[in-house]
Design a protein around this motif. Sequence first.
Motif, PDB file in Angstrom:
ATOM      1  N   VAL A 102      59.353  25.515  16.344  1.00 16.76           N
ATOM      2  CA  VAL A 102      59.860  24.628  16.826  1.00 16.76           C
ATOM      3  C   VAL A 102      58.163  23.023  16.769  1.00 16.76           C
ATOM      4  O   VAL A 102      57.976  23.801  17.421  1.00 16.76           O
ATOM      5  CB  VAL A 102      60.436  23.692  18.206  1.00 16.76           C
ATOM      6  N   ILE A 103      58.090  22.114  16.669  1.00 18.55           N
ATOM      7  CA  ILE A 103      57.030  21.237  16.248  1.00 18.55           C
ATOM      8  C   ILE A 103      56.965  20.036  16.583  1.00 18.55           C
ATOM      9  O   ILE A 103      58.353  19.651  16.551  1.00 18.55           O
ATOM     10  CB  ILE A 103      56.357  21.023  15.388  1.00 18.55           C
ATOM     11  N   ARG A 104      56.796  19.047  17.657  1.00 19.14           N
ATOM     12  CA  ARG A 104      56.849  17.849  18.155  1.00 19.14           C
ATOM     13  C   ARG A 104      54.960  17.547  18.136  1.00 19.14           C
ATOM     14  O   ARG A 104      54.652  17.585  19.208  1.00 19.14           O
ATOM     15  CB  ARG A 104      57.886  17.852  19.487  1.00 19.14           C
ATOM     16  N   PHE A 105      55.301  16.304  16.981  1.00 16.79           N
ATOM     17  CA  PHE A 105      54.192  15.318  17.579  1.00 16.79           C
ATOM     18  C   PHE A 105      54.540  14.074  17.808  1.00 16.79           C
ATOM     19  O   PHE A 105      55.503  13.050  17.043  1.00 16.79           O
ATOM     20  CB  PHE A 105      53.645  15.663  16.109  1.00 16.79           C
ATOM     21  N   GLY A 106      54.348  13.585  19.027  1.00 13.28           N
ATOM     22  CA  GLY A 106      54.612  12.038  19.002  1.00 13.28           C
ATOM     23  C   GLY A 106      54.779  11.308  19.916  1.00 13.28           C
ATOM     24  O   GLY A 106      53.372  11.352  20.798  1.00 13.28           O
ATOM     25  N   VAL A 107      54.404   9.304  19.527  1.00 14.59           N
ATOM     26  CA  VAL A 107      53.688   8.541  20.466  1.00 14.59           C
ATOM     27  C   VAL A 107      54.176   8.481  21.481  1.00 14.59           C
ATOM     28  O   VAL A 107      55.709   7.312  20.691  1.00 14.59           O
ATOM     29  CB  VAL A 107      53.000   7.682  20.333  1.00 14.59           C
ATOM     30  N   ASP A 108      54.923   7.948  22.795  1.00 10.59           N
ATOM     31  CA  ASP A 108      55.823   7.357  23.601  1.00 10.59           C
ATOM     32  C   ASP A 108      55.536   6.068  24.450  1.00 10.59           C
ATOM     33  O   ASP A 108      53.736   6.048  24.467  1.00 10.59           O
ATOM     34  CB  ASP A 108      56.501   9.142  24.467  1.00 10.59           C
ATOM     35  N   ASP A 109      56.725   5.442  23.916  1.00  9.54           N
ATOM     36  CA  ASP A 109      56.042   4.337  25.076  1.00  9.54           C
ATOM     37  C   ASP A 109      55.399   3.174  24.143  1.00  9.54           C
ATOM     38  O   ASP A 109      54.844   2.717  25.309  1.00  9.54           O
ATOM     39  CB  ASP A 109      55.495   5.089  26.547  1.00  9.54           C
ATOM     40  N   ILE A 110      56.071   2.873  23.133  1.00 14.04           N
ATOM     41  CA  ILE A 110      54.867   2.106  22.779  1.00 14.04           C
ATOM     42  C   ILE A 110      55.466   0.995  23.109  1.00 14.04           C
ATOM     43  O   ILE A 110      56.397   0.436  22.655  1.00 14.04           O
ATOM     44  CB  ILE A 110      55.308   2.549  21.275  1.00 14.04           C
ATOM     45  N   LEU A 111      54.817  -0.651  22.684  1.00 17.90           N
ATOM     46  CA  LEU A 111      55.447  -1.621  22.969  1.00 17.90           C
ATOM     47  C   LEU A 111      56.055  -2.119  22.033  1.00 17.90           C
ATOM     48  O   LEU A 111      55.902  -2.535  20.971  1.00 17.90           O
ATOM     49  CB  LEU A 111      54.554  -2.198  23.827  1.00 17.90           C
ATOM     50  N   ASN A 112      56.882  -2.305  22.294  1.00 22.51           N
ATOM     51  CA  ASN A 112      57.566  -3.430  20.562  1.00 22.51           C
ATOM     52  C   ASN A 112      57.697  -4.749  21.559  1.00 22.51           C
ATOM     53  O   ASN A 112      58.715  -5.475  22.443  1.00 22.51           O
ATOM     54  CB  ASN A 112      59.347  -2.602  20.424  1.00 22.51           C
TER      55      ASN A 112
END
Length: 355
Positions: A102-112
């Motif tokens: 399993v691979i996860r590449f992410g950017v979290d807590d982006i302001l909408n």
Amino acid sequence: MKYKVVLLLIAFPLFFNAQSFRNYSNEFLNIGVDAAALGMSKAVVATTNNVNAIYWNPAGLVGIEDYQGSLMHASYFAGIANYNHAAFAMPVDDNSAIGISVIRFGVDDILNTTELIDSQGNIDFNKISLFSAADYAFNFAFARKLIFKDIKFGVNAKIVRRIIGDFASSWGFGFDAGLQFERNNWKFGLMARDITTTYNSWAINEEEFNKIKDAIPGQNQELPETTEITKPKIQLGVAKDFRIGRFFNLQTEVDLNVRFEQTNDIFSSKVGSIDPAIGFQLDYDQLVYLRLGVGNFQYITEFDNGKSLSTQPNFGVGFNYRGVQVDYALTNIGSVGNALFSNIFSITFDYNFFR
């Protein structure tokens, strides 16, 4: 004119300009796994023979003798993005093996901030929310020795899941296949990624899209295309092992990474491009490892429109004790331009040592 802060348009421009057949699609799958391989500039397609072969060349899974597991974590862009990998593999019999990763590449807590300013120009900070942009890949691999002597074959089925908050999400599916051959201390490898092309189908939240489509007059007035297809890629490798004295071993490998498109690679044409990579691994009695590599040979266009050749060096060390191997690499994220180098750590467990 309406004024809105539209971070989404800045963070994900490629998504909103998607084309069905894209030269660069699912690029997070090209970053790589395992600090040991990254320290050798990814020149491992002919020599990979443990649980991480699920990614590099599934044919190498035949080399495992017992249960193996692997974990990797890396942070990019000063911790803004996180890349994680976990894998497990086991032999089925003397001639075959299976694995899953399993691979996860992410950017979290982006302001909408798409609703920060209303149509009257009023600002309401309570309407700011957070979302994540995350890419997932689930890989299922099978490897087997063929009836021909010294030839191993492996196949990898992958499911790709990509999510951009509540704005859009996609599912994708594709196959990789690999071969390895060994004769007289020479090793050869072939890895074909996305051999059937990898197809991604996007679902777009039209309600969220309507909030931003008029943010920039004359742009993004229509929904983007909802399908994208990843072109096949090929990696060829040749390696040789050398014995140095009683305790030292040197592993060398040269790989050619082939894309069927014209790029800035050192060898490039309208038919395709080739980016070579060279890796070295020196070990002391398979306990301590020193790794060096160079790759990403790219022509860079200067301000005066001149061309210069750039390369990316990589460095790594590793320690193996009683079935637990810890590796470190200093490398660049996915070989991207002038991005800062990152510290990569991974750990591999081999249950064979505990029996």
